[in-house]
Design a protein around this motif. Structure first.
Motif, PDB file in Angstrom:
ATOM      1  N   GLN A   1       0.831  -1.201   0.000  1.00  0.00           N
ATOM      2  CA  GLN A   1       0.000   0.000   0.000  1.00  0.00           C
ATOM      3  C   GLN A   1       0.865   1.250   0.000  1.00  0.00           C
ATOM      4  O   GLN A   1       0.583   2.220  -0.689  1.00  0.00           O
ATOM      5  N   VAL A   2       1.931   1.202   0.798  1.00  0.00           N
ATOM      6  CA  VAL A   2       2.832   2.352   0.867  1.00  0.00           C
ATOM      7  C   VAL A   2       3.455   2.583  -0.512  1.00  0.00           C
ATOM      8  O   VAL A   2       3.551   3.714  -0.994  1.00  0.00           O
ATOM      9  N   ALA A   3       3.851   1.497  -1.143  1.00  0.00           N
ATOM     10  CA  ALA A   3       4.449   1.609  -2.478  1.00  0.00           C
ATOM     11  C   ALA A   3       3.458   2.261  -3.439  1.00  0.00           C
ATOM     12  O   ALA A   3       3.839   3.106  -4.260  1.00  0.00           O
ATOM     13  N   ALA A   4       2.189   1.919  -3.316  1.00  0.00           N
ATOM     14  CA  ALA A   4       1.173   2.548  -4.174  1.00  0.00           C
ATOM     15  C   ALA A   4       1.104   4.047  -3.885  1.00  0.00           C
ATOM     16  O   ALA A   4       0.920   4.860  -4.791  1.00  0.00           O
TER      17      ALA A   4
ATOM     18  N   ILE B   1       9.684  -3.133  -3.746  1.00  0.00           N
ATOM     19  CA  ILE B   1       8.650  -2.822  -4.747  1.00  0.00           C
ATOM     20  C   ILE B   1       9.010  -1.554  -5.526  1.00  0.00           C
ATOM     21  O   ILE B   1       8.943  -1.536  -6.752  1.00  0.00           O
ATOM     22  N   ILE B   2       9.444  -0.505  -4.800  1.00  0.00           N
ATOM     23  CA  ILE B   2       9.551   0.792  -5.479  1.00  0.00           C
ATOM     24  C   ILE B   2      10.770   0.894  -6.400  1.00  0.00           C
ATOM     25  O   ILE B   2      10.795   1.745  -7.280  1.00  0.00           O
ATOM     26  N   ARG B   3      11.772   0.037  -6.203  1.00  0.00           N
ATOM     27  CA  ARG B   3      12.921   0.133  -7.100  1.00  0.00           C
ATOM     28  C   ARG B   3      12.506  -0.113  -8.551  1.00  0.00           C
ATOM     29  O   ARG B   3      13.112   0.375  -9.493  1.00  0.00           O
ATOM     30  N   ARG B   4      11.404  -0.841  -8.707  1.00  0.00           N
ATOM     31  CA  ARG B   4      10.904  -1.108 -10.062  1.00  0.00           C
ATOM     32  C   ARG B   4      10.227   0.104 -10.699  1.00  0.00           C
ATOM     33  O   ARG B   4       9.839   0.060 -11.861  1.00  0.00           O
TER      34      ARG B   4
END
Ligand code: SGN
Ligand code: CA
Length: 725
Positions: free
Chosen positions: A620-623, A667-670
């Motif tokens: 969720q944080v990544a979103a 997740i966010i590195r992508r």
């Protein structure tokens, strides 16, 4: 599969099959702020509502009917869409309804129904999916109200708003619709909304009667969150002298009344209306003023006087709504339409009639969580049904579609109530065990904090992000919700189970608070910093923007000298706010902090508070982070985003917070495309070889010290150069 077949059948069945259309008409009579405590069918001790009661006598009354977000616009948006606020996008009053989304009136039209809405709408954009509409602008007025017409012109009607709306609705039934088609009519009243201005025929309704305040009128708010005490909706301290209490002229007793807001309705009245108004209110007002001047009234007397003024005005407004229901039922009887017309009475949320010392709504507590729901459906619901099934306003859209035999889109989150109606109020075995509730209008009028929660038959759990507090109520033992038992060891298992249910329900309804824009406007320093940063941003000359939480904020503290050295002459802007989560950043960037800036680079590092404060899931944080990047790129297409992996926290590599950040970073590195978004994880510059986070760089294991900031600056410097700085 069954749904698919139904959908296919629907698509191929020629509408002519309905030539002798037996599908029921639907009349939805909806008022504004009408609490169940002021409906005699619900057991009101303070007024009679014979016409509304008729629906219960001849059909069903739902005793556990709830809203999803106790506020006008949001409740209406839930009804239109069958979805919770976070998915229909209408979170708080003042939002504008996205009318391109799927709504039940659009689908009813497609199914061959005629649709109309008359009265209060309050969703900002035009009604879509209605063959006919005529709506009040915003909240509308009680006296000689204006209505927005379908061509956007305004028309003023002489008279009292509830009567005007009723007349317009009857007029559409008589002359406006095509008698060969089934119809759905929403007749939506302004009454009994604040400022509770009654119709002249009811001025004397409670003459010489005293209405007893509810047992919790003198609530001291002990045993619950301090936030209860902080809100601004008490009869004691938040009633306006003019607007609410109907005095003319200057506020004579500022100790007891708020000044500065006159009774706007009075200004709209004709001389005759004013005369009738004054003939009723002035003698009472003058008597009060005289008694005050003579020092005859104690604080408690004044409070009681205010309560009487409030509650009698409110109930008088309710009375005209009851008349409206009566008139519509009478018309249905006279024309024979009654037989095949479903009539529903409801209101957008509940209201405090002095409970906890309050007026208004917004809280998850029973009085404002409940919505009246009464329904008469001849031939389907037997007279006198009393249902305890838990129903919610997200159920109305699927219910209406089901009544019309139209397919219910899977995206609608509510469930059709038709099976309950057919089963005389009894819920099917697989019915819901709990409802989910969320209030998002942070720190606006009345200062009620953002919160959400769930309610089961017996318990209620609420969460207040601002103070990170749980509240748990045992409604069986404590029906007035006077003591939160979240800390009571006897409720340990209940708390754990309710928390699990809360998390599961949030997942089920796809609640991701990390992407829902939120203010922390109730924290003064935050509001002020936001204002100041907006002003800085408005200059539009920033070339390098840092966006984040306290760690970024700290460039103005422990990182000051390094900042001077590295960034001072590169037109920097620091948009770091201590304690912020992704949702706050989203709010800030879309409310002025990113209005004019077009920086070369934006350094984004956010998320550690999302898991730390709120237990949001790394996904969720990544979103939330994704949303932030999208906002930046959308508003400033040439800006390069330098996304930093969330810094490590906690001394040990096994620290739970640290592990959360690792999960976010994974997740966010992508998100990096190395064209507009660049990703760096510089966490290692703070860590010892064994993975421990040393005090010498982050003394509290979360925030860098001066040396920490230096390492940060050094680590990203080559990248900043590459990005053109
Ligand atoms: C107005 C009222 C508030 C009320 C909101 C929302 N103030 O702002 O008391 O909470 O509407 O009500 S007033 O001074 O204008 O009367 S809602 O029902 O539309 O959500
Ligand atoms: Ca309302």
């Amino acid at each position: 599969m069954r749904r698919l077949i139904k959908t296919l059948l629907w698509a191929v069945l020629p509408l002519s099959l309905f030539a002798a259309d037996q599908r029921p008409n639907i009349i939805f009579i909806f008022s504004d702020d009408h609490a169940v405590q002021a409906i005699s069918a619900y057991g009101s001790q303070i007024n009679r509502t014979p016409n509304i009661d008729r629906l219960a006598d001849e059909g069903a009354i739902f005793l556990n009917s709830f809203c999803a977000n106790s506020l006008c616009g949001p409740s209406r948006a839930c009804i239109q869409t069958g979805k919770h606020s976070h998915l229909n996008g209408f979170m708080r009053n003042g939002n504008r309804f996205d009318s391109s989304q799927t709504t039940f009136p659009k689908l009813l039209q497609r199914a061959g129904y005629q649709t109309a809405i008359i009265g209060k709408w309050h969703l900002g954009t035009d009604p879509v999916g209605y063959d006919y509409w005529e709506i009040l602008p915003g909240q509308g007025n009680y006296y000689n109200p204006d209505f927005i017409q379908m061509d956007h012109s305004r028309k003023r009607y002489h008279g009292y708003v509830t009567d005007v709306i009723t007349d317009l609705a009857l007029n559409w039934l008589k002359h406006g619709r095509d008698p060969n088609k089934p119809f759905m009519l929403m007749c939506q009243h302004k009454a009994p909304h604040r400022n509770w201005a009654p119709a002249p025929r009811y001025f004397n309704l409670f003459k010489d009667k005293k209405i007893p305040p509810p047992p919790t009128f003198h609530d001291d708010y002990s045993g619950r969150s301090r936030l209860l005490k902080e809100n601004e909706m008490t009869v004691a301290r938040h009633m306006y002298w003019g607007h609410d209490m109907k005095f003319h002229g200057k506020n004579l007793f500022p100790k007891y009344f708020r000044g500065g807001l006159a009774n706007g309705e009075y200004r709209r009245m004709t001389p005759d209306q004013k005369k009738a108004w004054d003939a009723h209110y002035e003698p009472e007002n003058q008597a009060f003023i005289k008694a005050m001047r003579e020092g005859k009234l104690s604080d408690e007397d004044v409070l009681q006087w205010k309560y009487q003024r409030y509650i009698t005005d409110y109930l008088k407004c309710v009375q005209s709504v009851d008349d409206s229901v009566g008139q519509i039922l009478k018309y249905l009887d006279e024309t024979g339409l009654a037989k095949n017309t479903v009539v529903i009475y409801s209101s957008d949320q509940g209201f405090y009639l002095g409970e906890h010392g309050w007026f208004d709504k917004r809280w998850i507590f029973e009085e404002s969580l409940k919505m009246p729901f009464l329904i008469r459906w001849p031939g389907v619901i037997k007279p006198g049904v009393r249902s305890k099934a838990m129903i919610q306003n997200i159920d109305y859209a699927p219910t209406f579609l089901d009544m019309a035999g139209a397919p219910i889109p899977a995206e609608m989150q509510g469930r059709s109530l038709v099976p309950l109606f057919k089963n005389q109020g009894k819920a099917p075995a697989d019915w819901r065990d709990a409802i989910y509730y969320a209030y998002y209008e942070n720190a606006a009028v009345h200062n009620v904090p953002l919160h959400d929660g769930i309610r089961t038959e017996r318990y209620k759990l609420a969460f207040f992000p601002r103070t990170r507090e749980w509240q748990l109520f045992d409604l069986e033992k404590d029906p007035h919700e006077l003591r939160s038992v979240h800390n009571d060891p006897a409720y340990k298992d209940v708390l754990a189970a309710m928390q699990k249910r809360y998390r599961d329900l949030r997942a089920f309804y796809k609640v991701n608070t990390a992407v829902i824009p939120a203010t922390r406007g109730d924290e003064k320093w935050w509001r002020e910093r936001d204002r100041q940063k907006q002003a800085e941003a408005r200059r539009g000359d920033a070339e390098l923007v840092f966006i984040g939480d306290s760690i970024t904020h700290g460039w103005e503290g422990r990182g000051k000298e390094v900042w001077q050295e590295y960034y001072a002459d590169r037109h920097p802007l620091n948009l770091g706010f201590s304690g912020d989560r992704t949702e706050h950043v989203i709010w800030r960037l879309t409310h002025g902090e990113f209005a004019r800036v077009k920086p070369k680079a934006a350094v984004v590092m956010i998320g550690t508070n999302n898991t730390g404060h709120l237990m949001q899931d790394p996904e969720q944080v990544a979103a939330g982070i994704r949303r932030i990047i999208d906002i930046i790129l959308e508003r400033s297409p040439k800006t390069k985003v330098l996304l930093l992996g969330v810094f490590p926290r906690g001394h040990s590599p096994l620290d739970m917070g640290r592990l959360n950040n690792i999960a976010i970073n994974q997740i966010i590195r992508r998100f990096a495309d190395n064209k507009r978004v660049f990703y760096m994880d510089i966490g290692h510059v703070f860590l010892d070889p064994d993975g421990a986070l040393p005090k010498s760089l982050m003394p509290d294991y979360l925030h860098p010290n001066a040396e920490g900031y230096r390492r940060w600056a050094e680590a990203i410097e080559p990248m900043l150069k590459k990005l053109g700085l």
